[in-house]
Motif scaffolding. Sequence first.
Motif, mmCIF file in Angstrom:
data_model
loop_
_atom_site.group_PDB
_atom_site.id
_atom_site.type_symbol
_atom_site.label_atom_id
_atom_site.label_comp_id
_atom_site.label_asym_id
_atom_site.label_seq_id
_atom_site.Cartn_x
_atom_site.Cartn_y
_atom_site.Cartn_z
ATOM 1 N N ARG A 1 0.544 -0.740 -0.222
ATOM 2 C CA ARG A 1 0.149 -0.209 0.205
ATOM 3 C C ARG A 1 1.185 1.046 -0.212
ATOM 4 N N THR A 2 2.020 1.335 0.354
ATOM 5 C CA THR A 2 2.888 1.977 0.747
ATOM 6 C C THR A 2 3.503 2.691 -0.642
ATOM 7 N N VAL A 3 3.711 1.458 -1.506
ATOM 8 C CA VAL A 3 4.430 1.189 -2.504
ATOM 9 C C VAL A 3 3.779 2.416 -3.222
ATOM 10 N N LEU A 4 2.028 1.620 -3.504
ATOM 11 C CA LEU A 4 0.958 1.671 -4.388
ATOM 12 C C LEU A 4 0.905 3.287 -4.470
ATOM 13 N N GLY A 5 0.711 3.609 -2.902
ATOM 14 C CA GLY A 5 0.639 5.298 -2.336
ATOM 15 C C GLY A 5 1.525 6.129 -3.201
ATOM 16 N N TYR A 6 2.709 5.811 -2.637
ATOM 17 C CA TYR A 6 4.307 6.560 -3.504
ATOM 18 C C TYR A 6 3.696 6.963 -4.746
ATOM 19 N N PHE A 7 3.555 6.228 -5.559
ATOM 20 C CA PHE A 7 3.959 5.765 -7.506
ATOM 21 C C PHE A 7 2.209 7.041 -7.396
ATOM 22 N N LEU A 8 1.323 6.726 -7.219
ATOM 23 C CA LEU A 8 0.314 7.153 -7.438
ATOM 24 C C LEU A 8 0.028 8.625 -7.177
ATOM 25 N N SER A 9 1.220 9.085 -6.227
ATOM 26 C CA SER A 9 1.157 10.634 -5.950
ATOM 27 C C SER A 9 2.141 11.173 -6.485
ATOM 28 N N LYS A 10 2.809 10.584 -6.958
ATOM 29 C CA LYS A 10 4.493 10.702 -8.430
ATOM 30 C C LYS A 10 4.049 10.883 -9.488
ATOM 31 N N GLU A 11 2.636 9.968 -9.932
ATOM 32 C CA GLU A 11 2.299 10.258 -10.979
ATOM 33 C C GLU A 11 1.355 11.685 -11.566
ATOM 34 N N VAL A 12 0.592 12.183 -10.278
ATOM 35 C CA VAL A 12 -0.210 13.493 -10.051
ATOM 36 C C VAL A 12 0.613 14.515 -10.163
ATOM 37 N N LEU A 13 1.262 14.328 -9.478
ATOM 38 C CA LEU A 13 2.612 15.453 -10.136
ATOM 39 C C LEU A 13 3.158 14.737 -10.911
ATOM 40 N N GLU A 14 3.797 14.494 -11.823
ATOM 41 C CA GLU A 14 4.382 14.290 -12.566
ATOM 42 C C GLU A 14 3.440 14.598 -14.155
ATOM 43 N N TYR A 15 2.620 13.950 -13.849
ATOM 44 C CA TYR A 15 1.846 13.701 -15.165
ATOM 45 C C TYR A 15 1.071 14.969 -16.001
ATOM 46 N N GLN A 16 0.911 15.294 -17.044
ATOM 47 C CA GLN A 16 -0.209 16.642 -17.554
ATOM 48 C C GLN A 16 -1.010 15.144 -18.508
ATOM 49 N N LEU A 17 -2.302 15.753 -18.263
ATOM 50 C CA LEU A 17 -3.069 14.339 -19.167
ATOM 51 C C LEU A 17 -4.324 15.380 -19.946
ATOM 52 N N ASP A 18 -4.087 16.648 -19.838
ATOM 53 C CA ASP A 18 -4.757 17.354 -21.052
ATOM 54 C C ASP A 18 -3.734 18.092 -21.999
#
Length: 102
Positions: A85-102
């Motif tokens: 869960r910690t690894v999943l949470g880390y990568f989800l948070s990192k994804e939100v910060l790094e990727y632009q979807l629009d």
Amino acid sequence: MIEAFSSLFNIMGSFLIIYGGLRSILGVIRIEVLKKSHSYQKVRKELTNKIVFGLEFFIAADVLETVLNPSQEELLLLGTVVLIRTVLGYFLSKEVLEYQLD
């Protein structure tokens, strides 16, 4: 009493994830059907934040459940679940910060 709080944390974690999912569905409907000026990035970021927050409640519930039954098997299971869960949470948070979807 510990069992009650463990159940409460599990319910709260589930509620947060379901709530985030429902809000995301409404956000997508606003974008696609109603053609409102809403961004997928914002919808995804809000969903990810709710998932990560929900996972933290699940971790707290697992810790409380292990306090009730502190066997070696339960401790190993808790460690594995917390790690995943910690690894999943880390990568989800990192994804939100790094990727632009629009």
